[in-house]
Each structure stands twice: as structure tokens, then as C-alpha cells.
Design a protein around this motif. Structure first.
Motif, PDB file in Angstrom:
ATOM      1  N   ALA A  99      26.400  54.330  62.137  1.00 15.63           N
ATOM      2  CA  ALA A  99      25.391  54.024  61.118  1.00 15.63           C
ATOM      3  C   ALA A  99      24.450  54.753  60.391  1.00 15.63           C
ATOM      4  O   ALA A  99      23.754  55.965  59.908  1.00 15.63           O
ATOM      5  CB  ALA A  99      25.990  53.082  60.110  1.00 15.63           C
TER       6      ALA A  99
ATOM      7  N   GLY B 157      28.118  53.584  54.554  1.00 17.37           N
ATOM      8  CA  GLY B 157      28.480  53.141  55.954  1.00 17.37           C
ATOM      9  C   GLY B 157      27.086  52.514  56.315  1.00 17.37           C
ATOM     10  O   GLY B 157      26.986  51.479  57.066  1.00 17.37           O
ATOM     11  N   TYR B 158      25.925  53.349  56.075  1.00 15.12           N
ATOM     12  CA  TYR B 158      24.563  52.853  56.163  1.00 15.12           C
ATOM     13  C   TYR B 158      24.396  50.812  55.306  1.00 15.12           C
ATOM     14  O   TYR B 158      23.964  50.188  56.217  1.00 15.12           O
ATOM     15  CB  TYR B 158      23.311  53.651  55.315  1.00 15.12           C
ATOM     16  CG  TYR B 158      21.611  52.926  55.930  1.00 15.12           C
ATOM     17  CD1 TYR B 158      21.395  53.327  57.704  1.00 15.12           C
ATOM     18  CD2 TYR B 158      21.238  52.611  54.989  1.00 15.12           C
ATOM     19  CE1 TYR B 158      20.418  52.455  57.949  1.00 15.12           C
ATOM     20  CE2 TYR B 158      20.185  52.322  55.445  1.00 15.12           C
ATOM     21  CZ  TYR B 158      19.422  52.408  56.520  1.00 15.12           C
ATOM     22  OH  TYR B 158      18.191  52.746  56.681  1.00 15.12           O
TER      23      TYR B 158
END
Length: 211
Positions: free
Chosen positions: A78, A107-108
Motif C-alpha cells: 500500500a 488501499g493506502y
């Protein structure tokens, strides 16, 4: 290197986050020193006083136990994908055709929430439901830490890991990155490093369901 805007903006935020999580964990921050450094760093050592009964030893797994992981995998992926995208690196030129900008950001964000969530609740549940053994999953990845845990057992037991809980979209991205000649994070082999990963806990089958 640290620029002036970081000195007055980012560094106080790091210190604030450090204090906030210490408060959430119910611990005090004592001592400390400040040194001149070209890089932003913060750290410390955690100490605690407890009785033997309050410690869950890492070596008492029993045949038939279920193995529970309390956080998903893929923090390294990520962070790297987000950095590649932000900087427009050659690695992003490969990855951009494999995952959307929206999925990288999601996702991060999910990984950031995971990394900034304490293992406090999981640790309390581990005690409540009588865990037989446990470790955390960090720099050696899931396989590295589970291998260490398995080798440390008193009883003659084998560990079998059949499911990898991974942040959304990262499984396919990691497969295709390898096919395209990009970076191999070794996530699917359980060897990708994790930052502030979850707990890997051995519990009886009944207690695993309750956990």
C-alpha cells in the motif's frame, strides 16, 4: 532531509500522534531527548511491570488450535504503490495499468487505519479467550513470524496457514507486477514486511469462534 515547513508542521503532528496513541494505550511518556538530525525520526522503548499470570507465553500451542490473524496483510504494498503514484516513478509506469488511482488511494487509506490502530483490543481479547500462544507480524512477514512461533512450541505441533487476508486488489496487483517485470513484494508468499501488523494468535477452536 527536513525542510522548514516540516519542522513547523509535520514534526508537531508526529509528536501529537505519538502522544495520542500513548494515551489511548493507557501509558505515560517519560524522559526523552531531542537531537539535531537531517531526518524525521521518533521512537522509544516500552516497558511494563506485570505478573507471570498476565503474560501469554508464545510456546503453548495445542494440536487442533486455530490460528487467527487480527489485521490484514499488505501495508508495504500500500505504501509503495501510493509513493510510486505520488512521485510518478518508473515503477508506477508499470503499476498504473494494473490498478486504478482510486484503488491505490483506498488501499493506502485502509492500510493507514490499520497501521495506526493499536493491538490493544486484540490483546485484551487474547487474554479473555485463553490464547495458547501469540506473536506479532511485522518485519519478517507472516511466514517469517509464524515459522518462528512454530519452532518455539513445546508440544510437537505443525502450523498450517491456508488463507491470507490481504487488502483489496493487492493480490492481483502483486501477481501482475511480477509478470510485468516489476517489484516482487513476496506478499503472496507471506514474506512481505508489515508495519504495525496484527497479532498471530493460537486459540482453541471454540475460543477462536468467540474471538
Amino acid at each position: 532531509a527536513v525542510v522548514s515547513t516540516q519542522s513547523t508542521g509535520v514534526i508537531p503532528m508526529i509528536l501529537e500522534g505519538f502522544r495520542d496513541l500513548a494515551k489511548e494505550a493507557g501509558v505515560s511518556i517519560n524522559g526523552g531527548q531531542t537531537v539535531v538530525n537531517p531526518w524525521m525520526i521518533i521512537g522509544g522503548v516500552a516497558t511494563s511491570v506485570c505478573t507471570q499470570k498476565e503474560i501469554i507465553m508464545p510456546n503453548q500451542a495445542v494440536a487442533g488450535d486455530k490460528i487467527v490473524l487480527t489485521k490484514p496483510l499488505g501495508t508495504q504494498v500500500a505504501v509503495n504503490l501510493h509513493q510510486w503514484m505520488s512521485l510518478g516513478t518508473p515503477s508506477w509506469n508499470i503499476a498504473k495499468d494494473l490498478i486504478s488511482v482510486e484503488d491505490v488511494i483506498k488501499g493506502y487509506d485502509d492500510a493507514t487505519i490499520s497501521m495506526t490502530t493499536l493491538n490493544l483490543a486484540a490483546a485484551r481479547l487474547m487474554h479473555k479467550h485463553g490464547a495458547h500462544a501469540a506473536t506479532d507480524v511485522t518485519g519478517f512477514g507472516l511466514l517469517g513470524h509464524s515459522r518462528n512461533l512454530a519452532e518455539f512450541q513445546t508440544a510437537d505441533v505443525d502450523f498450517s496457514i491456508h488463507t491470507l487476508p490481504i487488502f483489496a486488489h493487492f493480490t492481483e496487483v502483486c501477481k501482475q507486477l511480477i509478470e510485468k517485470g516489476g517489484r516482487n513484494f513476496r506478499l503472496l508468499q507471506g514474506l512481505s514486511s508489515e508495519t504495525s501488523g496484527g497479532l498471530l494468535i493460537c486459540l482453541s477452536a471454540d475460543n477462536a469462534e468467540k474471538f
